[in-house]
Design an enzyme around this catalytic site. Structure first.
Site, PDB file in Angstrom:
ATOM      1  N   GLY A   1     -23.586   3.597   5.674  1.00 51.06           N
ATOM      2  CA  GLY A   1     -24.012   4.440   6.779  1.00 51.06           C
ATOM      3  C   GLY A   1     -24.920   3.659   7.701  1.00 51.06           C
ATOM      4  O   GLY A   1     -25.565   2.693   7.275  1.00 51.06           O
TER       5      GLY A   1
ATOM      6  N   GLN B   1     -31.353   2.682  13.886  1.00 44.98           N
ATOM      7  CA  GLN B   1     -31.309   1.406  13.166  1.00 44.98           C
ATOM      8  C   GLN B   1     -30.765   0.272  14.039  1.00 44.98           C
ATOM      9  O   GLN B   1     -30.878  -0.894  13.668  1.00 44.98           O
ATOM     10  CB  GLN B   1     -30.463   1.526  11.904  1.00 44.98           C
TER      11      GLN B   1
ATOM     12  N   CYS C   1     -31.157   0.758   1.945  1.00 48.10           N
ATOM     13  CA  CYS C   1     -31.187   0.983   3.389  1.00 48.10           C
ATOM     14  C   CYS C   1     -31.055  -0.347   4.105  1.00 48.10           C
ATOM     15  O   CYS C   1     -31.746  -1.309   3.752  1.00 48.10           O
ATOM     16  CB  CYS C   1     -32.497   1.671   3.775  1.00 48.10           C
TER      17      CYS C   1
ATOM     18  N   HIS D   1     -29.357  10.995   4.017  1.00 46.78           N
ATOM     19  CA  HIS D   1     -30.066   9.729   4.287  1.00 46.78           C
ATOM     20  C   HIS D   1     -30.004   9.413   5.779  1.00 46.78           C
ATOM     21  O   HIS D   1     -31.017   9.054   6.390  1.00 46.78           O
ATOM     22  CB  HIS D   1     -29.418   8.610   3.458  1.00 46.78           C
TER      23      HIS D   1
ATOM     24  N   HIS E   1     -32.905   9.408   9.002  1.00 47.13           N
ATOM     25  CA  HIS E   1     -33.162   8.383  10.019  1.00 47.13           C
ATOM     26  C   HIS E   1     -33.336   9.008  11.397  1.00 47.13           C
ATOM     27  O   HIS E   1     -34.182   8.567  12.180  1.00 47.13           O
ATOM     28  CB  HIS E   1     -32.018   7.367  10.078  1.00 47.13           C
TER      29      HIS E   1
END
Length: 151
Positions: A44, A49, A92, A134, A138
């Site tokens: 993912g 990010q 992550c 998850h 973010h």
């Protein structure tokens, strides 16, 4: 094009992301996010990010087992969470080599907009539910390290 992945403790990872209003503008970004996620061996990748503070993520929970099942979620909202929980070790891409045990609901129901602009609604369970949660974390500025003292 493979995008640089923002690394913790970059403050962009702690920002609440803005809703997306024009899905048509995301096509190139979505393709680049998938390319980046696969190149980094992730399952993912959320827009913050890669430095974009918008409510978008891509995921593919099954590709490492051989079958690709790419999912794009724009403006996702959790509708329900099961009372039953699961505990998984999560990694992550923004926090290299620092997996954390996280307890999350076993099942969730989510609504989102897909890459074509259609409204979707679906249920996820097990690992897929954990992956969705998850990535939504973010979008809300929450990281797996925030769960370290809770698990």
């Amino acid at each position: 094009m493979i995008l640089p992945i923002v690394q913790h403790p970059d403050p962009r990872l702690r920002q609440l992301c803005a809703p997306v209003f024009d899905v048509a503008e995301l096509g190139g970004l979505i393709a680049e996010m998938f390319e980046t996620m696969y190149a980094a061996s992730g399952r993912g990748l959320a827009a913050p990010q890669v430095g974009r503070l918008i409510r978008l993520f891509v995921m593919d929970c099954t590709w490492k087992e051989g079958e690709r099942s790419p999912v794009v979620m724009i403006n996702p909202e959790i509708l329900s969470r099961s009372p039953e929980t699961q505990r998984n070790e999560e990694g992550c891409l923004s926090i290299a080599d620092h997996p954390v045990w996280v307890e999350r609901p076993e099942r969730i129901e989510v609504t989102w907009t897909d890459a074509q602009g259609a409204q979707r609604r679906g249920g996820f369970k097990g690992f897929a539910a954990a992956c969705v949660l998850h990535e939504i974390d973010h979008l809300d500025g929450v990281l797996i390290v925030d769960y370290e003292d809770k698990a």
